[in-house]
Design an enzyme around this catalytic site. Structure first.
Site, mmCIF file in Angstrom:
data_model
loop_
_atom_site.group_PDB
_atom_site.id
_atom_site.type_symbol
_atom_site.label_atom_id
_atom_site.label_comp_id
_atom_site.label_asym_id
_atom_site.label_seq_id
_atom_site.Cartn_x
_atom_site.Cartn_y
_atom_site.Cartn_z
ATOM 1 N N LYS A 189 49.007 50.738 2.136
ATOM 2 C CA LYS A 189 48.901 49.619 1.264
ATOM 3 C C LYS A 189 48.140 48.492 2.196
ATOM 4 O O LYS A 189 48.106 47.398 1.834
ATOM 5 C CB LYS A 189 49.945 49.069 0.611
ATOM 6 C CG LYS A 189 50.534 50.002 -0.398
ATOM 7 C CD LYS A 189 51.783 49.466 -0.936
ATOM 8 C CE LYS A 189 52.673 50.636 -1.631
ATOM 9 N NZ LYS A 189 53.699 49.739 -1.960
ATOM 10 N N ASP A 225 60.889 50.787 -4.164
ATOM 11 C CA ASP A 225 60.834 50.036 -5.478
ATOM 12 C C ASP A 225 61.037 50.929 -6.815
ATOM 13 O O ASP A 225 61.298 50.780 -7.872
ATOM 14 C CB ASP A 225 59.334 49.197 -5.436
ATOM 15 C CG ASP A 225 58.326 50.382 -5.190
ATOM 16 O OD1 ASP A 225 58.520 51.436 -4.671
ATOM 17 O OD2 ASP A 225 57.036 49.879 -5.362
#
Length: 500
Positions: A189, A225
């Site tokens: 990311k 997450d």
């Protein structure tokens, strides 16, 4: 001489409009109605159900490899044990902190779990931006920044005098050693902080807090997450045993049988496995479905050759895939009369949120016009509809690939338990799933086709990486207390027998 899409199709569209008594601008463009010069670029994005089943079978093979004691090190799908062995049972309670690092923003939360009301309340939260120089700087800079944000938040809540347990959502590939020890495998990311890969991120956080010496934290539960998403939904729905994220990145977790988790001792019960399915294809197994545009996205990314599946479907990359397609069509004089713009030629300039805006049912075409104008392009009505078709084609592939991966998981759970039919719930989060107008419908329709013996409920998570992280910490505390009580009972029985 090559004709433009406008020249090829304008007469057909005008005639169709007259027959249907519709405005030409209101007609959508379909793949069947476009010339072969355009179709050759879009057709590779269309995956048949048979091809998706084949992809699902490849992922299943990779998952088994990732679970193996002697094969996991070379598996592209890492199948990481999370040491989360249970979902909420409703008896959890207390105050918790949660930290959420998974993209370009970082969140700090204060969460209260209330047993009587069966509620998880977010008391307050704060968002901190992570500047590019910190994303690509040193690990010490990153964790000092996190510790500073946490200090500011505790000050604002008058909590600095308390030592609260903390759930740390760290949404990057990690090797979890214990619930409170997690080694970063590699960054994704857009992050590339030095001196973090191969190190325990919980220790790096504690070290940064200790360098400040103005507050402390209690026990830490390391949370991905996807695990947080599953846990936050599991508080509401006891059948939620899968978590899925489709946002900046993509990932999934699920409850696997302990007997299949060869890298952790024990045969009984289940453990949540963080699949890290974004790495699917890192061994070259998806080369047959990678388009020329996917190859460019990968080669020009910060981590070439890593997270191939993620680069084909997640929010960080979808806009760039569309941009590369539009540039190619323009260079071939099939869009915008062959004239590009500086903005269109700039990597990253076509944002993924544009896709969602362009595909809106009522305002999509108008949104598309505004976006193209903003990008400095001169368009006509057919250009607008072709851009919308390009967006639709790329987003449908994303949804269908996600469906193939999710079908692999639900089919595995059903087979693991020897069931003819499985009823389960998937906790979902992520901006692509939440904000794209058609994505969830396309995904759900395809996963039902690929897993016909499974009834799947989709539950959108309420702050999985925040409230969910707190729930993981709360469940860990409940289990620790349970083990203490069991040990105490066992010791008492031993003492009683010795007294006899």
């Amino acid at each position: 001489m090559q004709m433009s899409i406008t020249e090829v199709n304008s007469d057909n569209y005008t005639n169709n409009c007259k027959k249907a008594k519709m405005s030409e601008d209101s007609l959508p463009l379909h793949l069947d109605s476009i010339p072969p010069e355009v179709k050759k670029y879009l057709k590779p994005f269309l995956l048949s159900q048979e091809k998706l089943q084949e992809i699902s079978a490849r992922l299943k093979k990779n998952m088994i490899q990732g679970l193996g004691k002697h094969t996991h090190h070379k598996a592209p799908v890492k199948m990481l044990p999370t040491f989360v062995r249970a979902t909420p049972d409703g008896t959890e309670k207390g105050d918790f902190l949660a930290l959420d690092l998974g993209g370009t923003n970082f969140r700090v939360l204060y969460v209260r779990v209330m047993e009587e009301e069966q509620k998880v309340l977010k008391m307050d939260s704060q968002i901190c931006a992570i500047p590019q120089d910190i994303m690509r700087g040193t690990g010490e800079q990153l964790f000092d920044h996190i510790a500073a944000c946490l200090a500011d938040f505790l000050d604002s809540q008058n909590l600095k005098g308390q030592t609260l347990p903390l759930g740390f959502t760290f949404s990057f590939p990690c090797e979890q050693i214990e619930i409170d020890k997690s080694i970063l495998i590699h960054w994704t990311k857009g992050f590339s902080c030095s001196e973090v890969e191969g190190k325990d991120v919980v220790k790096l956080l504690r070290d940064a807090i200790h360098r400040r010496a103005d507050y402390d934290i209690g026990s830490v539960a390391m949370v991905n997450d996807t695990v947080g998403t599953m846990m936050s939904c599991g508080y509401k729905d006891q059948s939620c045993e899968i978590g899925m994220i489709i946002g900046t990145g993509t990932n999934a977790c699920y409850m696997e049988e302990m007997k299949n988790v060869k890298r952790v001792e024990g045969e009984d019960g289940r453990m949540c496995i963080n699949t890290e399915w974004g790495g699917f294809g890192d061994d070259g197994s998806l080369e047959d479905i990678q388009t020329q545009f996917d190859v460019v996205v990968d080669k020009t990314s910060i981590n070439p050759g890593i997270h191939i599946f993620e680069k084909m479907i997640s929010g960080m990359y979808l806009g760039e895939i569309v941009r590369l397609l539009l540039v190619k069509l323009t260079e071939d004089k099939l869009l915008f009369k062959g004239k590009t713009s500086e903005a269109l030629l700039t990597p990253g300039r076509f944002e993924t949120r544009f896709i969602s805006e362009i595909e809106e049912q009522d305002r999509g075409l108008k949104n598309c016009q505004n976006i193209l104008t903003e990008l400095g392009l001169k368009w006509d009505s057919v250009d607008v509809r072709l851009v919308r078709l390009v967006c639709d084609t790329v987003s449908i592939r994303s949804a269908h690939l996600c469906a193939a991966a999710l079908a692999t998981i639900v089919n595995r759970i059903r087979e693991n338990r020897g069931l003819d039919y499985l009823k389960t719930t998937v906790g979902v989060d992520g901006t692509v799933y939440r904000k794209h107008p058609n994505f969830s419908d396309k995904l759900q329709a395809m996963v039902h086709r690929l897993a016909p013996n499974c009834s799947i409920t989709f539950l959108v998570s309420e702050d999985g990486s925040g409230k969910g992280a707190a729930m993981v910490t709360a469940v860990a505390q409940r289990q620790a207390l349970s083990h203490l009580l069991e040990d105490s009972d066992s010791d008492r029985k031993e003492d009683e027998e010795e007294d006899k």
